[in-house]
Design a protein around this motif. Structure first.
Motif, PDB file in Angstrom:
ATOM      1  N   ARG A 189       1.186  -1.369   0.293  1.00  0.00           N
ATOM      2  CA  ARG A 189      -0.067   0.177   0.404  1.00  0.00           C
ATOM      3  C   ARG A 189       0.613   1.344   0.245  1.00  0.00           C
ATOM      4  NH1 ARG A 189      -5.329  -0.985   3.938  1.00  0.00           N
ATOM      5  NH2 ARG A 189      -5.804  -2.996   2.988  1.00  0.00           N
ATOM      6  N   LEU A 190       0.620   2.470  -1.183  1.00  0.00           N
ATOM      7  CA  LEU A 190       1.479   3.226  -0.945  1.00  0.00           C
ATOM      8  C   LEU A 190       0.381   4.922   0.939  1.00  0.00           C
ATOM      9  CD1 LEU A 190       0.158   4.904  -4.178  1.00  0.00           C
ATOM     10  CD2 LEU A 190       2.382   3.333  -3.462  1.00  0.00           C
ATOM     11  N   SER A 191       1.448   4.843   1.592  1.00  0.00           N
ATOM     12  CA  SER A 191       1.731   6.019   2.468  1.00  0.00           C
ATOM     13  C   SER A 191       0.414   7.387   2.076  1.00  0.00           C
ATOM     14  CB  SER A 191       2.574   6.868   2.665  1.00  0.00           C
ATOM     15  OG  SER A 191       3.785   7.968   1.907  1.00  0.00           O
ATOM     16  N   PRO A 192      -0.500   7.585   2.158  1.00  0.00           N
ATOM     17  CA  PRO A 192      -1.590   8.333   2.433  1.00  0.00           C
ATOM     18  C   PRO A 192      -0.430  10.021   1.840  1.00  0.00           C
ATOM     19  CG  PRO A 192      -1.936   7.228   4.452  1.00  0.00           C
ATOM     20  CD  PRO A 192      -0.423   7.842   4.319  1.00  0.00           C
ATOM     21  N   LEU A 193       0.544  10.317   2.510  1.00  0.00           N
ATOM     22  CA  LEU A 193       1.503  11.258   2.149  1.00  0.00           C
ATOM     23  C   LEU A 193       1.745  11.581   0.439  1.00  0.00           C
ATOM     24  CD1 LEU A 193       2.717  13.880   2.781  1.00  0.00           C
ATOM     25  CD2 LEU A 193       5.242  12.508   3.014  1.00  0.00           C
ATOM     26  N   THR A 194       2.400   9.689   0.077  1.00  0.00           N
ATOM     27  CA  THR A 194       2.612   9.646  -1.420  1.00  0.00           C
ATOM     28  C   THR A 194       1.396   9.959  -2.135  1.00  0.00           C
ATOM     29  OG1 THR A 194       3.585   7.929  -0.778  1.00  0.00           O
ATOM     30  CG2 THR A 194       2.996   8.120  -2.822  1.00  0.00           C
ATOM     31  N   LYS A 195       0.332   9.655  -1.736  1.00  0.00           N
ATOM     32  CA  LYS A 195      -1.348   9.882  -2.474  1.00  0.00           C
ATOM     33  C   LYS A 195      -1.762  11.041  -2.779  1.00  0.00           C
ATOM     34  CE  LYS A 195      -3.304   4.814  -1.078  1.00  0.00           C
ATOM     35  NZ  LYS A 195      -3.973   4.502  -0.300  1.00  0.00           N
ATOM     36  N   LEU A 196      -1.145  12.046  -1.898  1.00  0.00           N
ATOM     37  CA  LEU A 196      -1.574  12.941  -1.481  1.00  0.00           C
ATOM     38  C   LEU A 196      -1.079  14.253  -2.562  1.00  0.00           C
ATOM     39  CD1 LEU A 196      -2.454  14.191   1.952  1.00  0.00           C
ATOM     40  CD2 LEU A 196      -4.072  14.371  -0.083  1.00  0.00           C
ATOM     41  N   ARG A 197       0.595  13.443  -2.534  1.00  0.00           N
ATOM     42  CA  ARG A 197       1.542  14.035  -3.790  1.00  0.00           C
ATOM     43  C   ARG A 197       1.288  13.855  -5.206  1.00  0.00           C
ATOM     44  NH1 ARG A 197       6.821  12.329  -0.418  1.00  0.00           N
ATOM     45  NH2 ARG A 197       7.367  13.770   0.360  1.00  0.00           N
ATOM     46  N   ILE A 198       0.313  12.724  -5.127  1.00  0.00           N
ATOM     47  CA  ILE A 198      -0.344  12.067  -6.676  1.00  0.00           C
ATOM     48  C   ILE A 198      -1.636  12.776  -6.987  1.00  0.00           C
ATOM     49  CG2 ILE A 198      -1.006  10.543  -7.467  1.00  0.00           C
ATOM     50  CD1 ILE A 198       0.807   8.440  -6.699  1.00  0.00           C
ATOM     51  N   VAL A 199      -2.609  12.614  -5.934  1.00  0.00           N
ATOM     52  CA  VAL A 199      -3.667  13.733  -6.345  1.00  0.00           C
ATOM     53  C   VAL A 199      -3.250  15.295  -6.636  1.00  0.00           C
ATOM     54  CG1 VAL A 199      -5.129  14.804  -5.192  1.00  0.00           C
ATOM     55  CG2 VAL A 199      -5.011  12.840  -4.940  1.00  0.00           C
ATOM     56  N   GLY A 200      -1.841  16.030  -6.303  1.00  0.00           N
ATOM     57  CA  GLY A 200      -1.253  17.030  -6.414  1.00  0.00           C
ATOM     58  C   GLY A 200      -0.308  16.978  -8.267  1.00  0.00           C
ATOM     59  N   ALA A 201      -0.530  15.966  -8.791  1.00  0.00           N
ATOM     60  CA  ALA A 201       0.244  15.855 -10.049  1.00  0.00           C
ATOM     61  C   ALA A 201      -0.704  15.128 -10.586  1.00  0.00           C
ATOM     62  CB  ALA A 201       1.212  14.565  -9.505  1.00  0.00           C
ATOM     63  N   GLY A 202      -1.416  15.390 -10.421  1.00  0.00           N
ATOM     64  CA  GLY A 202      -2.787  15.575 -10.970  1.00  0.00           C
ATOM     65  C   GLY A 202      -3.663  17.020 -11.597  1.00  0.00           C
ATOM     66  N   LEU A 203      -3.791  17.445 -10.426  1.00  0.00           N
ATOM     67  CA  LEU A 203      -4.420  18.638 -10.367  1.00  0.00           C
ATOM     68  C   LEU A 203      -3.488  19.813 -11.401  1.00  0.00           C
ATOM     69  CD1 LEU A 203      -5.649  18.953  -6.588  1.00  0.00           C
ATOM     70  CD2 LEU A 203      -7.429  18.850  -8.747  1.00  0.00           C
ATOM     71  N   LEU A 204      -1.953  19.591 -11.399  1.00  0.00           N
ATOM     72  CA  LEU A 204      -1.441  20.059 -12.438  1.00  0.00           C
ATOM     73  C   LEU A 204      -0.594  19.708 -13.549  1.00  0.00           C
ATOM     74  CD1 LEU A 204       1.445  20.538  -8.916  1.00  0.00           C
ATOM     75  CD2 LEU A 204      -0.178  22.366  -9.660  1.00  0.00           C
ATOM     76  N   ARG A 205      -1.533  19.184 -13.551  1.00  0.00           N
ATOM     77  CA  ARG A 205      -1.130  18.607 -14.849  1.00  0.00           C
ATOM     78  C   ARG A 205      -1.911  18.942 -16.260  1.00  0.00           C
ATOM     79  NH1 ARG A 205      -4.435  15.996 -18.770  1.00  0.00           N
ATOM     80  NH2 ARG A 205      -3.474  14.945 -20.156  1.00  0.00           N
TER      81      ARG A 205
END
Length: 273
Positions: free
Chosen positions: A257-273
């Motif tokens: 499983r990915l950590s919550p912090l890793t998941k939030l970073r990926i959410v941020g990357a999606g928003l910045l796409r």
């Protein structure tokens, strides 16, 4: 059961049970988020029945009951109330939801797959159909890429969940590919991540990435927030596949499983796409 209460329940379920789904849909506007949560709750119901401890006949009866429920008034079931409202607001294909139930029934009837073509049919039912249902909410008619993306995520699930699926009596990895790479079911049972296993799983990972790349062409047809949602899903699953690869494809020991912090970073990357 009011529509508002039904949506609140399916959103709670999504936050509580979904490993990656909840992080993706958090970027959607509320109406779309609610509709996607309703689709998730329906898919979760199918999975819970197919994977649960009920006798086989009762599992199949309950799944067939879900077929009927899609064409009947929702009653007081929060999931069905929310899904019915979502279907009234978005053109969610009826056939995709029925395909999803058929995938659950397939899990009660089949535990091995002779080759990839056979596995692909299963993946299209249990995951491609979810992509087709969701893309109607996102607002695109790119159903082909949506189905392909769903298949990609399911292929990653299969790689990640080998140990868990073995415990359920299932092996999704195609039998002809196991044989070609010299991997036996005894190796899976023993959790042996040796050279033959690593070669087999490297091949599985390469194929999953090819499906993921193809499916991500869906992003070009989406509005910015829907694209951020889908990019987040893809990023989370891609990161999981990277983690599997970094561990030498040893999916038998320890959490992936990915950590919550890793998941939030990926959410941020999606928003910045």
């Amino acid at each position: 059961m009011t529509v508002e209460a039904a949506y609140a329940e399916v959103e709670r379920l999504t936050r509580r049970e979904a490993r990656n789904f909840a992080y993706g849909i958090m970027v959607l506007p509320r109406p779309k988020r609610q509709a996607i949560a309703a689709i998730y709750a329906f898919a979760r119901r199918v999975d819970d029945v197919a994977d649960g401890a009920l006798p086989l006949g009762e599992k199949q009866a309950r799944l067939r009951g879900l077929h009927g429920a899609l064409d009947a008034p929702p009653g007081e079931d929060a999931m069905l109330v929310a899904l019915a409202d979502a279907r009234s607001r978005y053109p969610i294909p009826r056939d995709a939801l029925h395909e999803l139930v058929d995938g659950g029934l397939q899990d009660t009837e089949q535990s091995r797959y002779a080759d990839f073509d056979e596995l692909l049919g299963y993946c299209r039912r249990v995951a491609g159909a979810v992509g087709v249902a969701c893309v109607a909410v996102y607002g695109s008619d790119e159903v082909g890429h949506a189905e392909t993306l769903g298949v990609a995520l399911q292929l990653i699930n299969i790689a990640r969940d080998v140990r868990e699926d073995w415990g359920l009596g299932r092996v999704y990895l195609p039998q002809d590919e196991l044989e070609a790479y010299g991997v036996s079911e005894d190796d899976i049972a023993a959790g042996r991540a040796e050279a033959e296993w690593r070669a087999l799983m490297a091949f599985q990972a390469s194929r999953a990435r090819a499906y993921l790349e193809d499916g991500l062409q869906l992003l070009d047809s989406l509005d910015s927030r829907s694209a951020a949602c889908v990019a987040t899903f893809a990023g989370l699953y891609g990161a999981t596949l990277d983690r599997i690869e970094a561990r030498g494809f040893d999916v038998f020991e320890g959490s992936l499983r990915l950590s919550p912090l890793t998941k939030l970073r990926i959410v941020g990357a999606g928003l910045l796409r």
